[in-house]
Design a protein around this motif. Structure first.
Motif, mmCIF file in Angstrom:
data_model
loop_
_atom_site.group_PDB
_atom_site.id
_atom_site.type_symbol
_atom_site.label_atom_id
_atom_site.label_comp_id
_atom_site.label_asym_id
_atom_site.label_seq_id
_atom_site.Cartn_x
_atom_site.Cartn_y
_atom_site.Cartn_z
ATOM 1 N N SER A 1 0.774 -1.200 0.041
ATOM 2 C CA SER A 1 0.048 0.004 -0.145
ATOM 3 C C SER A 1 0.876 1.217 -0.107
ATOM 4 N N LEU A 2 0.776 2.196 -1.154
ATOM 5 C CA LEU A 2 1.459 3.260 -1.288
ATOM 6 C C LEU A 2 0.495 4.325 -1.698
ATOM 7 N N CYS A 3 -0.237 5.178 -0.938
ATOM 8 C CA CYS A 3 -1.051 6.009 -1.338
ATOM 9 C C CYS A 3 -0.838 7.455 -0.685
ATOM 10 N N PRO A 4 -1.732 8.212 -0.655
ATOM 11 C CA PRO A 4 -1.759 9.442 0.110
ATOM 12 C C PRO A 4 -2.047 8.976 1.573
ATOM 13 N N SER A 5 -1.244 9.631 2.452
ATOM 14 C CA SER A 5 -1.495 9.248 3.801
ATOM 15 C C SER A 5 -2.855 9.212 4.258
ATOM 16 N N ALA A 6 -3.701 10.123 4.042
ATOM 17 C CA ALA A 6 -4.912 10.464 4.508
ATOM 18 C C ALA A 6 -5.907 8.952 3.960
ATOM 19 N N ALA A 7 -5.571 8.376 3.042
ATOM 20 C CA ALA A 7 -6.367 7.491 2.670
ATOM 21 C C ALA A 7 -5.720 5.865 3.043
ATOM 22 N N ALA A 8 -4.869 5.968 3.944
ATOM 23 C CA ALA A 8 -4.262 4.845 4.154
ATOM 24 C C ALA A 8 -5.213 3.936 4.962
ATOM 25 N N GLU A 9 -5.901 4.213 5.858
ATOM 26 C CA GLU A 9 -6.726 3.205 6.767
ATOM 27 C C GLU A 9 -8.040 2.975 6.094
ATOM 28 N N ASP A 10 -8.603 3.645 5.045
ATOM 29 C CA ASP A 10 -9.724 3.396 4.257
ATOM 30 C C ASP A 10 -9.326 2.398 3.653
ATOM 31 N N LEU A 11 -8.238 2.442 2.876
ATOM 32 C CA LEU A 11 -7.565 1.401 1.767
ATOM 33 C C LEU A 11 -7.422 0.007 2.501
ATOM 34 N N ALA A 12 -6.934 0.074 3.669
ATOM 35 C CA ALA A 12 -6.416 -1.001 4.357
ATOM 36 C C ALA A 12 -7.803 -1.871 4.842
ATOM 37 N N ARG A 13 -8.764 -0.980 5.360
ATOM 38 C CA ARG A 13 -10.237 -1.670 5.461
ATOM 39 C C ARG A 13 -10.703 -2.205 4.324
ATOM 40 N N GLU A 14 -10.603 -1.674 3.026
ATOM 41 C CA GLU A 14 -11.045 -2.351 2.114
ATOM 42 C C GLU A 14 -10.467 -3.972 1.808
ATOM 43 N N VAL A 15 -8.960 -3.684 1.987
ATOM 44 C CA VAL A 15 -8.355 -5.061 1.797
ATOM 45 C C VAL A 15 -8.650 -5.951 2.788
ATOM 46 N N GLY B 1 -2.207 -13.037 3.068
ATOM 47 C CA GLY B 1 -0.781 -12.916 2.629
ATOM 48 C C GLY B 1 0.042 -11.854 3.349
ATOM 49 N N VAL B 2 0.957 -11.245 2.731
ATOM 50 C CA VAL B 2 1.751 -10.243 3.358
ATOM 51 C C VAL B 2 1.498 -8.807 2.945
ATOM 52 N N PHE B 3 0.731 -7.937 3.836
ATOM 53 C CA PHE B 3 0.408 -6.791 3.569
ATOM 54 C C PHE B 3 1.342 -5.673 4.050
ATOM 55 N N VAL B 4 2.059 -4.939 2.956
ATOM 56 C CA VAL B 4 3.086 -3.886 3.297
ATOM 57 C C VAL B 4 2.261 -2.791 3.577
ATOM 58 N N GLU B 5 2.317 -1.898 4.756
ATOM 59 C CA GLU B 5 1.749 -0.751 5.082
ATOM 60 C C GLU B 5 2.965 0.365 4.707
ATOM 61 N N ALA B 6 3.116 0.946 3.682
ATOM 62 C CA ALA B 6 4.441 1.738 3.416
ATOM 63 C C ALA B 6 3.873 3.142 3.228
ATOM 64 N N ASN B 7 2.778 3.457 3.771
ATOM 65 C CA ASN B 7 2.504 5.029 3.559
ATOM 66 C C ASN B 7 3.166 5.825 4.506
ATOM 67 N N ALA B 8 3.103 7.090 4.541
ATOM 68 C CA ALA B 8 3.763 7.862 5.491
ATOM 69 C C ALA B 8 2.571 8.426 6.525
ATOM 70 N N ILE B 9 2.436 7.468 7.442
ATOM 71 C CA ILE B 9 1.579 7.692 8.496
ATOM 72 C C ILE B 9 2.208 7.290 10.077
ATOM 73 N N ASN B 10 1.750 8.037 10.989
ATOM 74 C CA ASN B 10 2.168 7.788 12.254
ATOM 75 C C ASN B 10 2.334 6.417 12.883
ATOM 76 N N PRO B 11 3.180 6.111 13.577
ATOM 77 C CA PRO B 11 3.365 4.832 14.430
ATOM 78 C C PRO B 11 1.923 3.999 14.961
ATOM 79 N N GLU B 12 1.135 5.008 15.559
ATOM 80 C CA GLU B 12 -0.057 4.503 16.152
ATOM 81 C C GLU B 12 -1.241 4.195 14.985
ATOM 82 N N ARG B 13 -0.924 4.872 13.849
ATOM 83 C CA ARG B 13 -2.054 4.341 12.874
ATOM 84 C C ARG B 13 -1.528 3.168 12.373
#
Length: 279
Positions: free
Chosen positions: A67-81, A88-100
């Protein structure tokens, strides 16, 4: 699995270039073009990615999803997945803070391996070699290291704790991107008083000063739509650590003045500074 099938969500300038590198060691790199822009279609084609019709098909066929998308969309995209029960292996590679990123990791079922990733550097084109920092389960980080072995994307594992890679990415972005914003403000102030060239001359006497590179201000303006949310993420991380976030929030607010020049490659320094001066 020696040659995994990889899915990329979604191929912007960084995502497409990273995906092209992944293709070196993958059976195929998939992307879903449904609802994407003509520019995205062109980038994906140039990167040699394989188009699929739906996100469901991409997830069903992929062993690894990045996942490499604009940071604001990271959680919504993850929820879709998550909603499509990716395994499998999900790589959360967006510029988001550690808590997110930890919150995102918590969304997935136990049989999904979540790897935290942070790309530091420019897209891997024209001899650029960014580093993809990784943290998370050893089995997951090892697969991502193997995926990019021998490519322009270097990898570095920071440990098994999800959140470390994102913390490093945001710590670096906090300085680098805020410094660019400060350059714009300094040059803008000097120009107002007719001493911008003198400022650049003073700055050029020092090594590696952003103030000696005012031409970069236009590039900063064209990327503001992405950098602003990243700095907000970094500010959240500072606040969580008990550190003052106000400077980064102010920088994000400054970047917001350039939101309407998204990815404008024709923008000049004068145009950028003029827009910055307009409330």
């Amino acid at each position: 699995m020696d040659q995994p099938t990889v899915g990329i969500l979604h191929p912007g300038s960084m995502g497409a270039a990273v995906a092209a590198c992944a293709a070196t060691n993958a059976a195929a790199v998939l992307w879903c073009g449904a609802g994407r822009s003509a520019a995205s279609v062109e980038r994906a084609a140039e990167a040699g990615l394989t188009s699929v019709d739906t996100l469901v098909e991409l997830l069903d066929r992929s062993d690894i999803v990045i996942s490499l998308c604009p940071s604001a969309a990271a959680e919504d995209l993850a929820r879709e997945v998550v909603g499509h029960r990716f395994a499998g292996v999900f790589v959360e590679a967006n510029a988001i803070n550690p808590e997110r990123v930890q919150r995102i990791a918590g969304l997935f079922a136990p049989d999904v391996t979540v790897v935290d990733g942070g790309v530091v550097g420019s897209p891997p084109v024209r001899n650029k070699t960014p580093t993809l920092y990784l943290s998370g389960p050893v089995a997951g980080t090892a697969r991502i290291e193997a995926l990019f072995a021998g490519t322009a994307v270097q990898t570095a594992v920071l440990g098994t704790e999800v959140g470390k890679a994102s913390a490093l990415k945001l710590a670096y972005a906090s300085f680098q991107k805020t410094s660019r914003v400060l350059t714009a403000l300094a040059v803008g102030m000097a120009r107002e008083h007719g001493v911008d060239q003198e400022l650049i001359e003073v700055a050029s006497r020092r090594t590696d000063s952003y103030l000696s590179e005012p031409q970069y201000v236009a590039k900063t303006a064209s990327r503001a739509w992405r950098w602003g949310p990243e700095l907000e993420e970094a500010a959240d991380a500072l606040a969580a650590a008990g550190l003052p976030p106000e400077m980064l929030r102010a920088a994000a607010s400054t970047l917001a003045r350039w939101d309407d020049v998204k990815d404008d490659g024709e923008l000049t320094l004068t145009d950028a500074l003029d827009r910055l001066a307009q409330p």
